[in-house]
Design an enzyme around this catalytic site. Structure first.
Site, short mmCIF file in Angstrom:
data_model
loop_
_atom_site.label_atom_id
_atom_site.label_comp_id
_atom_site.label_asym_id
_atom_site.label_seq_id
_atom_site.Cartn_x
_atom_site.Cartn_y
_atom_site.Cartn_z
N GLY A 34 0.83 -1.20 0.00
CA GLY A 34 0.00 0.00 0.00
C GLY A 34 0.86 1.24 0.00
O GLY A 34 2.02 1.20 0.44
N ASP A 149 -12.35 7.07 11.31
CA ASP A 149 -12.27 6.83 9.86
C ASP A 149 -12.70 5.40 9.55
O ASP A 149 -12.10 4.71 8.72
CB ASP A 149 -10.83 7.08 9.37
C1 LIG Z 1 0.22 -2.11 8.47
C2 LIG Z 1 -1.24 -2.10 8.03
C3 LIG Z 1 -2.17 -1.93 9.23
C4 LIG Z 1 -1.46 -1.00 7.02
O1 LIG Z 1 -1.28 0.21 7.23
N1 LIG Z 1 -1.88 -1.53 5.85
C5 LIG Z 1 -2.18 -0.74 4.66
C6 LIG Z 1 -1.66 -1.30 3.38
C7 LIG Z 1 -2.65 -1.34 2.43
C8 LIG Z 1 -3.88 -0.97 3.06
C9 LIG Z 1 -5.20 -0.87 2.57
O2 LIG Z 1 -5.45 -1.10 1.26
C10 LIG Z 1 -6.23 -0.51 3.45
C11 LIG Z 1 -5.95 -0.26 4.80
C12 LIG Z 1 -4.65 -0.35 5.31
C13 LIG Z 1 -3.66 -0.68 4.40
C14 LIG Z 1 -1.98 -2.89 5.93
N2 LIG Z 1 -2.39 -3.75 4.99
C15 LIG Z 1 -2.44 -5.07 5.36
N3 LIG Z 1 -2.87 -5.99 4.44
C16 LIG Z 1 -3.30 -5.77 3.14
C17 LIG Z 1 -3.13 -6.84 2.25
C18 LIG Z 1 -3.55 -6.69 0.94
C19 LIG Z 1 -4.13 -5.50 0.50
C20 LIG Z 1 -4.31 -4.43 1.40
C21 LIG Z 1 -3.89 -4.58 2.72
N4 LIG Z 1 -2.09 -5.53 6.58
C22 LIG Z 1 -1.68 -4.65 7.54
C23 LIG Z 1 -1.62 -3.29 7.21
#
Ligand SMILES: CC1(C)C(=O)N([C@H]2C=Cc3c(O)cccc32)c2nc(Nc3ccccc3)ncc21
Length: 338
Positions: A34, A149
């Site tokens: 992300g 949010d």
């Molecule tokens: C560290 C933390 C909490 C975070 O900041 N993000 C980001 C990154 C992408 C994104 C989003 O697309 C939506 C919300 C948070 C986020 C995370 N994303 C994930 N998995 C994931 C796996 C596939 C697609 C999207 C998210 N696990 C943990 C986190």
């Protein structure tokens, strides 16, 4: 936080040397999951345990004083929260230019994307997800933290498709007798009083967003929409939304409890204890609100850390008792939660 734009390679337009790293501390970066405007989230692997984590890499050089304050507030709040349906913070690594937040990786991605692919949920599945979300949000409210949010994009799923609430970037502490006035969140999920610039206490704005989330889970659509902010504002402030024919009466009644325009009438989450839709099929287990908040000192894991990784029991106990989030704490959390 949006998924990485395909076109853009992993090169960074920041001149922050830390952004060229292929890892940090005990973690090897694998790919970007992300990208926000001040942060990038990398999937990483812990070198010693092999556990997958998500590392939020924040370039401090792009943040002004105010944003830096918000970042440290987000970290303080993440350190407070320890709940099965909230993304766990494992370790904080700070260098001159960069903050690395090592957190739980939710491999299932966004609930938003899950709904795009699978469409609306049957009420039974929506209930299971919504109960997890309610458990996590009421846990936060009990700790006097509001998220501000809450939306389908910030509700992540783990490998078992269980909910993991992410992105406490807009969260804050609230005083039950106080008032806050920052307009936060995403318009389709924002409570009417926020559009009207009114001050608010805190929990009631999360309660409205939860109503929107319940609607999204059970219908696959947003209750309030508009092709621009003005139309959105009118739609939310009018508070009229369509109830599809397939929605059960009890679900419709529950939606009405959440989507009440008057914040003072919109009760807090405690009113849900005996709601028929929430408890249908869960008669004996009310929403768990105060799930064990303190991390237990697991003797087996402490022993393993000592024998296999030569980490003393005292150093682990110190981290847990003093809420320290360093590499030793991360080793414990990764084995404890894995
Ligand atoms: C560290 C933390 C909490 C975070 O900041 N993000 C980001 C990154 C992408 C994104 C989003 O697309 C939506 C919300 C948070 C986020 C995370 N994303 C994930 N998995 C994931 C796996 C596939 C697609 C999207 C998210 N696990 C943990 C986190």
């Amino acid at each position: 936080m949006s998924p990485p734009s395909k076109s853009r390679k992993d090169k960074d337009d920041t001149n922050n040397p830390d952004f060229q790293l292929n890892g940090i501390g005990n973690y090897l970066f694998q790919k970007t999951v992300g990208e926000g405007n001040f942060a990038k989230v990398k999937l990483a692997k812990h070198k010693l345990t092999g556990v997958e984590v998500a590392v939020k890499v924040i370039d401090k050089t792009t943040l002004d004083e105010k944003k830096l304050g918000k970042l440290y507030r987000e970290v303080r709040i993440m350190k407070l929260l320890n709940h099965p349906h909230i993304v766990k913070l494992y370790e904080v690594i700070e260098t001159k230019h960069t903050v690395f937040l090592v957190m739980e990786y939710a491999s299932g991605g966004e609930l938003y994307d899950y709904l795009v692919v699978h469409g609306k949920m049957k009420e039974k599945e929506a209930r299971a997800k919504f109960r997890q979300i309610l458990s996590a949000v009421s846990y936060c409210h009990k700790k006097r933290v509001i998220h501000r949010d809450l939306k389908a994009e910030n509700l992540l799923l783990d490998a078992n498709l269980d909910i993991k609430i992410a992105d406490f970037g807009f969260s804050n502490h609230f005083d039950p007798d106080g008032k806050l006035d920052t307009f936060c969140g995403s318009p389709p999920y924002a409570a009417p009083e926020l559009f009207q610039g009114k001050r608010y206490t805190g929990p009631e704005v999360d309660v409205w967003s939860l109503g929107v989330i319940l609607y999204v889970l059970t219908t696959g659509c947003l209750p309030f929409d508009g092709k621009n902010l003005q139309e959105m504002r009118e739609s939310v402030c009018r508070g009229k939304y369509r109830i599809p024919f397939y929605l059960s009466d009890v679900c419709e009644k529950l939606l009405r409890k959440f989507l009440i325009r008057d914040p003072f009438k919109r009760a807090n989450l405690d009113f849900l204890n005996d709601d028929p839709w929430i408890n249908d099929g869960y008669a004996e287990s009310p929403i768990a609100r105060d799930i064990s908040t303190t991390v237990q000192e697991d003797e087996v894991i402490i022993k393993l850390l000592e024998t296999k990784y030569n980490i003393s029991a005292e150093s682990v106990q110190k981290c847990l008792r003093e809420n320290i989030y360093d590499d030793v704490a991360a080793m414990y959390y990764l084995l404890y939660y894995d």
